[in-house]
Scaffold this active site. Structure first.
Site, mmCIF file in Angstrom:
data_model
loop_
_atom_site.group_PDB
_atom_site.id
_atom_site.type_symbol
_atom_site.label_atom_id
_atom_site.label_comp_id
_atom_site.label_asym_id
_atom_site.label_seq_id
_atom_site.Cartn_x
_atom_site.Cartn_y
_atom_site.Cartn_z
ATOM 1 N N HIS A 220 22.539 62.467 56.785
ATOM 2 C CA HIS A 220 21.437 63.337 56.371
ATOM 3 C C HIS A 220 21.656 63.863 54.954
ATOM 4 C CE1 HIS A 220 19.386 63.803 60.371
ATOM 5 N NE2 HIS A 220 20.528 63.246 60.728
ATOM 6 N N ASP B 275 15.106 68.763 55.874
ATOM 7 C CA ASP B 275 15.415 67.679 56.798
ATOM 8 C C ASP B 275 14.442 67.657 57.971
ATOM 9 O OD1 ASP B 275 17.735 65.672 57.518
ATOM 10 O OD2 ASP B 275 17.205 66.723 59.375
#
Ligand code: UDP
Ligand code: UDP
Length: 465
Positions: free
Chosen positions: A25, A122
């Site tokens: 991520h 995210d």
């Protein structure tokens, strides 16, 4: 090393980035940040401390020293009681800790000067971030760190949750090859898992964002991107889906891990198979041993990155203990085996690397595509089978589906003989090399001057101005 030391300019958009946990991520966020800096944005990076893995904090430090003009904003999280979160995965628990602390973001972000134009966060944080920043009147964008094909599942999951459990295939979007039930991330099929809950809660909130940025490009995922380009027929209120990829390895990522590079320098062109299952996949000792046997039978030289624990801070045992001393000595005659962080972005670009045995974490797929390296897909969990479908459909790699998920079932250890056979197939297949080289060209076109990736960034910067 890239140095963009522009001082704050009157029309310089100010963008804050909020990644969640894990290298899979964080990496696309920092590559995206590098792109934004090159497009003259002012960047604020929101970080949580301590990071779950050591690698993340080292990666952040390296990024911040390469770009001193970036502001780091420490986000202090509330303590999470893990027993309330339905997960024992340390990375997922961090996602949840950020979600439950998101209401603290508003004062933090409104204190920034100059004021923010946009927040990019995210995908695991959607439903908690959106209400938390509503009063700030800034644009909000989601960075989706996986494939567009996986996004098709993510965006439709609430509608399909019951079918996913009942049916064999999921017809997600017209024009998109159906997703077989067997490819769906196993945790999505467990109704009350943290993963399933987050997706069910977040996916319906997509229309409240200004756009979804995906690290992909036409040459790799034309089918899914085409389906999303006509988004009104896809899902009510879906914001624009922007293919901002390939987000590729940057200068700041280069470290001092030169042992594998030195070894590769001594090998012939295209002769080495590189084997790695990413930053957070630990295989069982039995499976590791079979991988070792497979490599010995592969008839190729190999560079094998061994990982024994999910989180690097706990990965303390030496290679000798994990692989076995005698076996290791035997392996050294034909390849290099390491148990540490390697600079994968650089290694995949080395002339000696001719194939990649990969778990198909999306960053790994993008890096292989960028360098034109054929893949032998061996998905281990999460979104990786859906990514392996992309690998197979694009022709950049092979996928032996009978190998199943790693750790699915204690009996399911893929034998060395089988692994060696598939590696020989990948390394010997000319058509794969040709297609991988073609995708590399497509990736370079998308990334280069006048390419799609550049157009997307220009478009975003214009919107923020
Ligand atoms: N990576 C690396 N060195 C390693 C292991 C991983 O550079 O020893 C990088 C890899 O290049 C990729 C990222 O870590 O950029 C892992 O992300 P990916 O999406 O491939 O898989 P994940 O680790 O999230 O499963
Ligand atoms: N590590 C990292 N980035 C770095 C250096 C190290 O992520 O720049 C991590 C790596 O994942 C490994 C640990 O820190 O798990 C120790 O790294 P090192 O390369 O020193 O490995 P060692 O040779 O000590 O096993």
């Amino acid at each position: 090393m890239s140095t963009c030391n522009e001082l704050s300019q009157p029309h310089q958009p100010h963008v804050a980035l909020l990644p969640s946990a894990g290298m899979g991520h964080l990496t696309p966020f920092l590559r995206l940040a590098t792109k934004l800096i090159h497009h003259h944005c002012r960047v604020t990076l929101i970080t949580t401390h301590p990071t779950v893995s050591l690698t993340e904090s080292q990666f952040i430090s390296r990024f911040l020293s390469a770009f001193p003009q970036v502001t780091q904003l420490q986000f202090h999280l509330l303590t999470l009681d893990p027993s309330t979160a339905n997960s024992n995965d340390p990375f997922w628990l961090r996602f949840e800790a950020i979600r439950r602390s998101a209401h603290l973001l508003s004062p933090l972000l409104s204190s920034l000067s100059p004021p923010l134009h946009a927040l990019i966060y995210d995908v695991s944080l959607i439903s908690s971030v959106i209400p938390a920043i509503e009063s700030l009147h800034i644009s909000n964008y989601i960075l989706f760190p996986s494939s567009a094909r996986m996004f098709s599942l993510f965006s439709h999951f609430p509608n399909f949750a019951s079918k996913a459990i009942l049916g064999d295939v999921l017809e997600v979007i017209p024009g998109l090859k159906p997703i077989p039930r067997s490819s769906i991330p196993p945790l999505l099929l467990i109704p009350d898992s943290l993963f399933a809950n987050i997706v069910k809660e977040d996916s319906p909130k997509l229309p409240k964002s200004n756009g979804v940025l995906i690290n992909t490009f036409e040459g790799l995922e034309s089918e899914a991107l085409e389906a999303f380009s006509n988004r009104k027929s896809v899902i009510e209120g879906l914001p624009p889906v922007l293919a901002v990829g390939p987000l590729v390895p940057c200068e700041f990522e280069k470290g001092e891990w030169d042992e594998p590079l030195k070894w590769l320098n001594e090998q012939e062109d295209g002769s080495v198979v590189y084997v790695s299952f990413g930053s957070r996949t630990a295989m069982s000792r039995d499976q590791l041993r079979e991988v070792g046997h497979g490599l010995l039978k592969s008839e190729s030289r190999f560079l094998w990155v061994v990982k024994d624990k999910q989180v690097d801070k706990e990965d303390k045992e030496g290679l000798d203990e994990v692989v076995g001393h005698e076996f290791l000595e035997k392996m050294k005659e034909k390849g290099l085996v390491v148990k540490k962080w390697v600079d994968q972005g650089e290694l995949l670009g080395h002339r000696a690397v001719g194939g990649f045995v990969s778990h198909c974490g999306w960053n790994s797929v993008i890096e292989a595509a960028w360098h034109g390296v054929p893949i032998l897909a061996w998905p281990q969990g999460g979104d990786q089978k859906i990514n392996a479908e992309v690998v197979e459909m694009s022709g950049v790699g092979l996928w032996e589906k009978s190998w199943g998920w790693s750790g699915d079932d204690d009996q399911m250890v893929v034998k060395g003989e089988e692994i060696g056979k598939r590696i020989r197939e990948m390394m010997g297949k000319e058509s794969l090399r040709v297609q991988a080289a073609h995708i590399r060209e497509e990736a370079r076109k998308a990334f280069g001057v006048g390419g799609n990736c550049e157009r997307m960034f220009k478009q975003l910067v214009e919107e923020w101005k």
